[in-house]
Design a protein around this motif. Sequence first.
Motif, mmCIF file in Angstrom:
data_model
loop_
_atom_site.group_PDB
_atom_site.id
_atom_site.type_symbol
_atom_site.label_atom_id
_atom_site.label_comp_id
_atom_site.label_asym_id
_atom_site.label_seq_id
_atom_site.Cartn_x
_atom_site.Cartn_y
_atom_site.Cartn_z
ATOM 1 N N VAL A 107 0.859 -1.182 0.000
ATOM 2 C CA VAL A 107 0.000 0.000 0.000
ATOM 3 C C VAL A 107 0.897 1.233 0.000
ATOM 4 C CG1 VAL A 107 -1.810 1.274 1.179
ATOM 5 C CG2 VAL A 107 -1.803 -1.227 1.259
ATOM 6 N N GLU A 143 1.692 5.212 0.288
ATOM 7 C CA GLU A 143 1.153 6.354 1.022
ATOM 8 C C GLU A 143 1.656 7.641 0.379
ATOM 9 O OE1 GLU A 143 2.374 5.675 5.053
ATOM 10 O OE2 GLU A 143 0.669 4.345 5.475
ATOM 11 N N CYS A 191 -12.945 4.554 -3.556
ATOM 12 C CA CYS A 191 -12.187 5.085 -2.426
ATOM 13 C C CYS A 191 -13.125 5.302 -1.250
ATOM 14 C CB CYS A 191 -11.470 6.385 -2.778
ATOM 15 S SG CYS A 191 -12.567 7.786 -3.096
ATOM 16 N N TYR A 247 -3.467 8.831 7.012
ATOM 17 C CA TYR A 247 -3.825 8.856 5.594
ATOM 18 C C TYR A 247 -5.269 8.372 5.492
ATOM 19 C CZ TYR A 247 1.157 9.462 4.789
ATOM 20 O OH TYR A 247 2.444 9.950 4.788
ATOM 21 N N GLU A 299 -8.514 5.896 1.450
ATOM 22 C CA GLU A 299 -7.941 4.706 0.813
ATOM 23 C C GLU A 299 -8.599 4.508 -0.544
ATOM 24 O OE1 GLU A 299 -8.047 -0.021 1.580
ATOM 25 O OE2 GLU A 299 -6.844 1.126 3.016
ATOM 26 N N ARG A 347 -3.654 -0.585 -4.051
ATOM 27 C CA ARG A 347 -4.245 0.316 -3.069
ATOM 28 C C ARG A 347 -3.297 1.482 -2.785
ATOM 29 N NH1 ARG A 347 -5.544 -2.544 2.209
ATOM 30 N NH2 ARG A 347 -3.701 -3.786 1.715
ATOM 31 N N ARG A 356 -3.055 4.881 -0.001
ATOM 32 C CA ARG A 356 -3.591 5.684 1.098
ATOM 33 C C ARG A 356 -3.093 7.112 0.913
ATOM 34 N NH1 ARG A 356 -2.227 1.202 5.490
ATOM 35 N NH2 ARG A 356 -4.047 -0.139 5.223
#
Length: 625
Positions: free
Chosen positions: A27, A29, A163, A171, A174, A187, A189
Motif C-alpha cells: 500500500v 502512502e 475510495c 492517511y 484509501e 491500493r 492511502r
Amino acid sequence: MTPGSSTEYPTRPNPPTRIRPDVDTDVQEVDVLVVGAGPAGCMLATQLARFGIKTKIIDERPDRTPTGRADGLQPKTIETFKQMRIAEPVLRKGVKIFDIAFWNSSAGQRLRRTGRQEHFPPLVDVLEPFILLVHQGMVESLFLDDMKERGLEVERNCVFETCTVKEDEAYPVEAVYKDKVKNTTKRVRAKYIVGCDGAHSLVRKCMPGVAMEGETTDVFWGVLDGVVETDFPDLWSKCAISSHEAGTILCIPREKNMTRLYIELNTVGETGNGKISKAIAKDFVIQRAKAILKPYTINWTSIEWFGVYQIGQRVSTSFSHKNRIFIAGDAGHTHSPKAAQGMNVSMHDTYNLSWKLAHVLHGLAKPAILDTYAEERRKIACDLIRFDHEHAKAFIKNDSKALAENFKTNIRFISGVGAVYGPNSLNLPSWTSTKLVPGELLVPARAVRYVDANPVDLQLDIPVLGQWRLYFLAKDYQASKYFLDTMAEFITSPLSILGRASEKSRGAPTPARAEADDIVQPQRYTTTGRLFTPALITRTPQAELELADLCPMMKDARWTVYLDRLEGRTSPFKKWVGGEVREGETVLAVVRPDGYVGAIGKWVPEGVEQAAAWVEAYFGGFLQG
C-alpha cells in the motif's frame, strides 16, 4: 466495497486472510492522489510537485491525448501559463484568433457575412487579446514535461475503482485501482484525493449524496479537425455560420494548417435509427457541413480527428466530500465546447485547489481554507452554465443577433478575467476606494524593475511559487518610510501570524529542483520564506532611492522593488489605486497565490498600528503559525 462505504478493520487477531494472487498487498502512502491526467489533473499534479507535495497521478489511458478534444486557451489561461513560465511552446505552435465573423443566410438571401468584430475589444483588460488554438495533447505535454523534470510521472493504464474516507488516520483516504497491463489491483492511502476523471467520474460516485444536476438536450454536434480546401473567404478567422435551412457551423483555425468545424446535426433521428453512430456519422457530418456552407464548397484533404457529442449543461451538487475527496473539471461541470471554456475553467479549478492543499499539508493554513475551493469554483461553474445555456441556444436557433449580443455581454467571463469570487475568508470586502476588487484578478500594469531597469508586467514578474504577494505602493518612499519600515518589521516578526507562518514555511519539504529553475531563480522571491513575497512600488526617482536605505525585508527582496515611471495607462497607481494617493499614504494590496486580490487598504503613516491589526486579522482568519 461500494462507493462511499467505509470498512471497519477488526481490533482482535483473526485467522490469516487468503490473498488473491492478483491483488498487490503493498500500500503506497502519498499526500495527494490525482485521478485523471487531462489538463485539470496535470495542472494540479504539476503545481503540487512544484510545492514539494508527495503526489501520485494515475490515468487509464496509455498516453497523453494525441489529437483533437479541447482546443482553445483564453487570455487569462495564457497569462497563467506565463506566470508558470511554461507558455512559450504553445505560443510558438498555436494559432492566434483576434476576430470573429458572423455569417447567415435567409429564405431570400444566400449565405453572407453579416458582421465582424474584435474577439476581445479594448474594454477587456488583458495582455493577450486573442484565443490561442492548440489541441489538448499539446497542453498536457507542457505539464508532463514540467512534472518529469521534478521527478513525477503519470502512472498509466490504471483504472480507478473506488475510495473511502476513514476518520482519525494519518492517511484517511484509501483508494483502489486496477493496473490494466499487469492485471493487478492496487491500493493507495492518501491525505486527499482529487478526481479529474471526466464527466462520468468514478471519484464523484464515491462522494455520498453528490450528483450532477442540469439539462442534456437532444441536439448533437459533429467535430472535425482536418486540412480543407474551400473557397469560403474567412477560413482563418473564427466564424459562426448559420444556414436557415441546413443548420449551424462554428469554424475555427487550428495548428498545422488545419480547420476545426463544429457542425450542428439537428435531430438525431436524421441518421435513420434515432441514434448517432460513430461508425457511419463521419460521412453524414461532412455532407451536413457542405450543405450549411453552400454556395461555398469545402473538401477535406485529411482528417486528423473526428467526434460526436451531445450538449449537456450540468453542475455537480458539491465539489468536495469532508474536504478529503475533491472533484474538478468535467467531473464537476459539463457544457458545450463552442465558447472554448471547458479546458480553461477546468485548469483553473485545480489551480485554485493546489495552493490551498499545499498550505494545509505544510501546516501553514487551517484545514477550513479548503472549504473555499468548492465555494469559489462551483460558483464559477454555475456562472459558466448560465452563459453557455444562452450561447448554445442562440446557435441552435440560428439567432445571429442573440449570439453576438450574448458574446458581447459575457466577453469578460469568456476571456477568464471575469471569473469573480464572492466575499469569504480569503476575499475581504474593501473599505477603501481603489480599482482593485477583492475576489477579482489582479489587472495588468507595468513598471520598471529597480535592480536591472527592465520594464516588466507586474502581474507576471513574480513567478508562481504558491506564495502570497504583498504589494506596497508608496508614491514617495521617504514620506512612507516610517510606515513601510514598521510594517515590514511586524510582518516578518514572531509577533505576527504572517511572520510565524512564514518562518514555519522554511521547514516545509523542498520541491525538486528542475532545469527551468535555473532561469526562474526562485530564491530571489523566497527571501522571507516560502509563504509570501513582498514588493515595493514607488514613484520616487531611481536617483533618489538606494537599496541600502531600504528596510531589511525589502533590501533582501531587491528583485521586487519597482519604479512606477512608465508613461501611459499602464501605471499601477492609475490602474490599481485609481484616485490620487496623497503624500505619505501607502496602499497595501494583498494578492493570493492564484492571482486574485485578497484584500486592499490605504493608510497614512499614523495608521500603521491599524494597518498591522488589519493584516493580522486577515491572515489570522486562515493561517496557522
